[in-house]
Scaffold this motif. Sequence first.
Motif, mmCIF file in Angstrom:
data_model
loop_
_atom_site.group_PDB
_atom_site.id
_atom_site.type_symbol
_atom_site.label_atom_id
_atom_site.label_comp_id
_atom_site.label_asym_id
_atom_site.label_seq_id
_atom_site.Cartn_x
_atom_site.Cartn_y
_atom_site.Cartn_z
ATOM 1 N N PRO A 128 6.962 2.670 -16.431
ATOM 2 C CA PRO A 128 7.793 3.878 -16.485
ATOM 3 C C PRO A 128 7.168 4.959 -17.359
ATOM 4 C CG PRO A 128 9.081 1.894 -16.961
ATOM 5 C CD PRO A 128 7.638 1.486 -16.980
ATOM 6 N N ASP A 129 7.340 6.215 -16.930
ATOM 7 C CA ASP A 129 6.881 7.347 -17.726
ATOM 8 C C ASP A 129 8.019 7.773 -18.647
ATOM 9 O OD1 ASP A 129 5.697 9.561 -18.756
ATOM 10 O OD2 ASP A 129 6.041 10.821 -16.989
ATOM 11 N N LEU A 130 7.847 7.553 -19.949
ATOM 12 C CA LEU A 130 8.931 7.790 -20.903
ATOM 13 C C LEU A 130 9.195 9.270 -21.128
ATOM 14 C CD1 LEU A 130 8.080 5.053 -23.562
ATOM 15 C CD2 LEU A 130 9.736 4.935 -21.685
ATOM 16 N N PHE A 131 8.180 10.111 -20.893
ATOM 17 C CA PHE A 131 8.350 11.538 -21.191
ATOM 18 C C PHE A 131 8.328 12.363 -19.905
ATOM 19 C CE2 PHE A 131 6.302 9.458 -24.813
ATOM 20 C CZ PHE A 131 7.273 9.701 -25.786
ATOM 21 N N SER A 132 8.991 11.850 -18.909
ATOM 22 C CA SER A 132 9.027 12.501 -17.603
ATOM 23 C C SER A 132 9.853 13.779 -17.650
ATOM 24 C CB SER A 132 9.621 11.538 -16.582
ATOM 25 O OG SER A 132 9.956 12.213 -15.405
ATOM 26 N N PRO A 133 9.486 14.805 -16.882
ATOM 27 C CA PRO A 133 10.305 16.022 -16.794
ATOM 28 C C PRO A 133 11.551 15.807 -15.946
ATOM 29 C CG PRO A 133 8.385 16.198 -15.367
ATOM 30 C CD PRO A 133 8.213 14.928 -16.149
ATOM 31 N N LYS A 134 11.684 14.618 -15.304
ATOM 32 C CA LYS A 134 12.869 14.320 -14.513
ATOM 33 C C LYS A 134 13.520 13.043 -15.023
ATOM 34 C CE LYS A 134 11.866 16.415 -9.998
ATOM 35 N NZ LYS A 134 11.848 16.140 -8.545
ATOM 36 N N ILE A 135 14.840 12.951 -14.877
ATOM 37 C CA ILE A 135 15.515 11.712 -15.260
ATOM 38 C C ILE A 135 15.189 10.635 -14.225
ATOM 39 C CG2 ILE A 135 17.368 12.895 -16.471
ATOM 40 C CD1 ILE A 135 19.123 12.402 -14.026
ATOM 41 N N ALA A 136 15.396 9.382 -14.607
ATOM 42 C CA ALA A 136 14.954 8.250 -13.781
ATOM 43 C C ALA A 136 15.479 8.311 -12.358
ATOM 44 C CB ALA A 136 15.377 6.946 -14.454
ATOM 45 N N ASP A 137 16.763 8.640 -12.208
ATOM 46 C CA ASP A 137 17.375 8.599 -10.878
ATOM 47 C C ASP A 137 16.873 9.689 -9.941
ATOM 48 O OD1 ASP A 137 18.802 6.434 -11.638
ATOM 49 O OD2 ASP A 137 20.653 7.515 -12.070
ATOM 50 N N GLY B 6 0.808 -1.232 0.000
ATOM 51 C CA GLY B 6 0.000 0.000 0.000
ATOM 52 C C GLY B 6 0.831 1.268 0.000
ATOM 53 N N THR B 7 2.025 1.198 -0.589
ATOM 54 C CA THR B 7 2.854 2.406 -0.631
ATOM 55 C C THR B 7 2.683 3.127 -1.971
ATOM 56 O OG1 THR B 7 4.755 1.181 -1.502
ATOM 57 C CG2 THR B 7 4.586 1.402 0.890
ATOM 58 N N VAL B 8 2.957 4.411 -1.937
ATOM 59 C CA VAL B 8 2.912 5.217 -3.157
ATOM 60 C C VAL B 8 4.207 6.029 -3.211
ATOM 61 C CG1 VAL B 8 1.613 7.039 -1.967
ATOM 62 C CG2 VAL B 8 1.595 6.942 -4.447
ATOM 63 N N ALA B 9 4.852 6.011 -4.380
ATOM 64 C CA ALA B 9 6.146 6.691 -4.528
ATOM 65 C C ALA B 9 5.945 8.184 -4.770
ATOM 66 C CB ALA B 9 6.927 6.074 -5.685
ATOM 67 N N ILE B 10 6.973 8.956 -4.479
ATOM 68 C CA ILE B 10 6.939 10.394 -4.774
ATOM 69 C C ILE B 10 6.618 10.623 -6.252
ATOM 70 C CG2 ILE B 10 8.347 12.480 -4.933
ATOM 71 C CD1 ILE B 10 7.788 11.839 -2.078
ATOM 72 N N LYS B 11 7.225 9.812 -7.123
ATOM 73 C CA LYS B 11 7.016 9.996 -8.567
ATOM 74 C C LYS B 11 5.570 9.716 -8.967
ATOM 75 C CE LYS B 11 8.676 5.314 -9.582
ATOM 76 N NZ LYS B 11 9.711 4.512 -10.273
ATOM 77 N N GLN B 12 4.827 9.015 -8.102
ATOM 78 C CA GLN B 12 3.395 8.810 -8.354
ATOM 79 C C GLN B 12 2.596 10.013 -7.859
ATOM 80 O OE1 GLN B 12 1.872 6.271 -9.822
ATOM 81 N NE2 GLN B 12 -0.267 6.459 -9.220
ATOM 82 N N MET B 13 3.001 10.555 -6.718
ATOM 83 C CA MET B 13 2.313 11.735 -6.185
ATOM 84 C C MET B 13 2.586 12.962 -7.043
ATOM 85 S SD MET B 13 3.013 11.295 -2.113
ATOM 86 C CE MET B 13 2.006 12.671 -1.644
ATOM 87 N N ASN B 14 3.772 13.017 -7.619
ATOM 88 C CA ASN B 14 4.114 14.128 -8.499
ATOM 89 C C ASN B 14 3.260 14.006 -9.760
ATOM 90 O OD1 ASN B 14 5.269 15.805 -10.453
ATOM 91 N ND2 ASN B 14 7.335 15.558 -9.608
ATOM 92 N N ARG B 15 2.272 14.868 -9.880
ATOM 93 C CA ARG B 15 1.317 14.741 -10.993
ATOM 94 C C ARG B 15 1.911 15.128 -12.348
ATOM 95 N NH1 ARG B 15 -2.732 11.458 -9.899
ATOM 96 N NH2 ARG B 15 -0.760 10.410 -9.564
ATOM 97 N N ARG B 16 3.151 15.648 -12.344
ATOM 98 C CA ARG B 16 3.824 15.883 -13.629
ATOM 99 C C ARG B 16 4.448 14.585 -14.139
ATOM 100 N NH1 ARG B 16 8.079 20.371 -13.057
ATOM 101 N NH2 ARG B 16 7.964 20.377 -15.322
ATOM 102 N N ILE B 17 4.610 13.607 -13.239
ATOM 103 C CA ILE B 17 5.186 12.324 -13.632
ATOM 104 C C ILE B 17 4.120 11.232 -13.549
ATOM 105 C CG2 ILE B 17 7.000 10.642 -13.184
ATOM 106 C CD1 ILE B 17 8.599 12.837 -11.783
ATOM 107 N N SER B 18 3.524 11.077 -12.346
ATOM 108 C CA SER B 18 2.450 10.092 -12.128
ATOM 109 C C SER B 18 2.876 8.703 -12.584
ATOM 110 C CB SER B 18 1.167 10.512 -12.861
ATOM 111 O OG SER B 18 0.711 11.737 -12.402
ATOM 112 N N GLU B 19 4.050 8.310 -12.154
ATOM 113 C CA GLU B 19 4.579 7.026 -12.606
ATOM 114 C C GLU B 19 4.446 5.971 -11.510
ATOM 115 O OE1 GLU B 19 8.456 6.963 -14.607
ATOM 116 O OE2 GLU B 19 9.042 5.446 -13.150
ATOM 117 N N SER B 20 3.857 4.846 -11.856
ATOM 118 C CA SER B 20 3.786 3.740 -10.910
ATOM 119 C C SER B 20 5.080 2.942 -10.999
ATOM 120 C CB SER B 20 2.594 2.840 -11.234
ATOM 121 O OG SER B 20 2.836 2.136 -12.435
ATOM 122 N N ASN B 21 5.256 1.998 -10.093
ATOM 123 C CA ASN B 21 6.456 1.161 -10.137
ATOM 124 C C ASN B 21 6.403 0.155 -11.275
ATOM 125 O OD1 ASN B 21 7.733 2.348 -7.939
ATOM 126 N ND2 ASN B 21 6.526 1.133 -6.493
#
Length: 559
Positions: A174-183, A156-171
């Motif tokens: 992967p979001d290919l067009f993310s405004p941030k690099i993977a790391d 039941g965890t949610v990552a920061i990258k999921q909460m960040n609605r500019r990314i909204s990436e689940s584990n």
Amino acid sequence: MNDQHFNLVIDPWIKVIDLNAKTQTVSMVELFENAKQYRQLAGEMRSQDLAIMRFLLAVLQTVYSRFNAEDKSYGWLTVDPKKFQVTDVTDYDEDDLLDTWESLYQGGNFTQVVVEYLKKNQDRFDLFGEHPFYQVTKEEYDRFVLDKYKIAKGTGTVAIKQMNRRISESNNTPDLFSPKIADSKNDVDLAELVRWLICYQNFTGVTDKAKVETAEKFSTPAGWLYKLNPVYANGKNMFESLLLNLVLTGDEYYQERPVWEYDEIGEYIKWRKTELLPDNRAALYTAWSRIIHIEWSSDMLPTIYSAGIPIFSSSNAFIEPMTVWKKSRQAKDNEFIPAVKGKQALSLAMWRKFGDYVNPNKADDVHRPGIVSWLNELKNEKIIERKKRISLVSVALVSDGNATSQSPYAEVSDDLTLDLNVLFDDSENYWPKRIEDTIDLTQDVGKSYWVFVNDLARIRKLDSKELNKKLMDKFYDQLNMPFKTWLSQLTNQDDRDLKINEWKKELWKIVNSEVEDFMKNSTSRDITGIVDDQKNLLNVFVAKNKLLGSVSNKLKIRW
């Protein structure tokens, strides 16, 4: 970890643009004390700004429903001096609240009681501590969820990258067009984490599985703001924007109760399980879609646990002032629901739905947004200037439409600016009806243009649906700015026919300009044309003449 503090009241976390166009990060105290020095919020997304504006409004709703502009509590209620909470209400007087609003408007500042309220409740705005902000403790989380979702299970965890609605990436995807690099997708400082925490509670999707334990099954809900088609008033600075959206009055007095005023969070969860619509806006603006608990590692990395909680119905939820409504298709008893914007309507500009905001025909199947009715009340009470120009802004985070995810698909924003006397004209020459008729006429011209594009597709043997979508979007893009400019320049002293004729001339010019672009790029096939089903020649010249003849007949311009 117990010594860690990040308090929203005194620590900077709100991103703003000041009057010199510089970005600053300020605390809540700084924002309320210097609101007129800031032009607007400037977070990571417009949707995030909207969620934070409503959070700030919840503070103002709470304070000024208890205290007047002289920082004295109203005579018809009793306020606990320790936390500034209401303990008793006798004879509610709506006029007192209007007087407060007017005094604040004339004074141009929020008063010191706002800061005093925040400081008396400061323990509720610390990201850490006994009552972590917008979270529950580990013990509370485990108490509310099913065994399989308890903290020790690690689910039941949610990552920061999921909460960040500019990314909204689940584990999983992967979001290919993310405004941030993977790391760096999960990298945030505490100020940004707070902003996303507030945003996420409002714009949650439905992919997560963990829920609080209830007697009856329920579907994990989306965030409340995600289910609206938001609209709000925009002022010349943050003070004016917040004040214009501060809807203080109502037929009855309901105690404003934001989520941080619950001493025992179990009481809040118990109330949410009833799925009852809030009776006050502070509760609505701070409504959670999840209970969240953050575990911090020794090197300050957060693990975020999230579980869905039931949410109330949006049907006829008119306590919500910041949405456009539509009549429900299943409506039996005058039922309205928020007119949520879908993927197919991304290019539909706000002015084309003018009637949904103003209801110029006073139709039974249209319900004005509460914020528009509030502005009308302020104008009728002569609290704000009749000639004041008002900007209505729409910001929508549009979901992908997938019932099992509702992930963010696009963010769209738009605005309309016009004179209050025009927006709420009640003269014989009623402007709103004339504006709505002009929009209908403009869209009727759009239909003629659609026929022209369809003729071109037939000549070129192209997919007419695809070509129509592309060229109609371009056509309306050409209209958007000129129409909004025309609308913003209207006054109540105008000769209505003369001003409408000016728009018709502009529209005629735009249609001709678009057609000329086609003519310049005509191919030999466009010129040769085809013979249609009625054995008539159809080429680009015939199509052009049909269009211009049709538009001319509809516009009937006086040159």
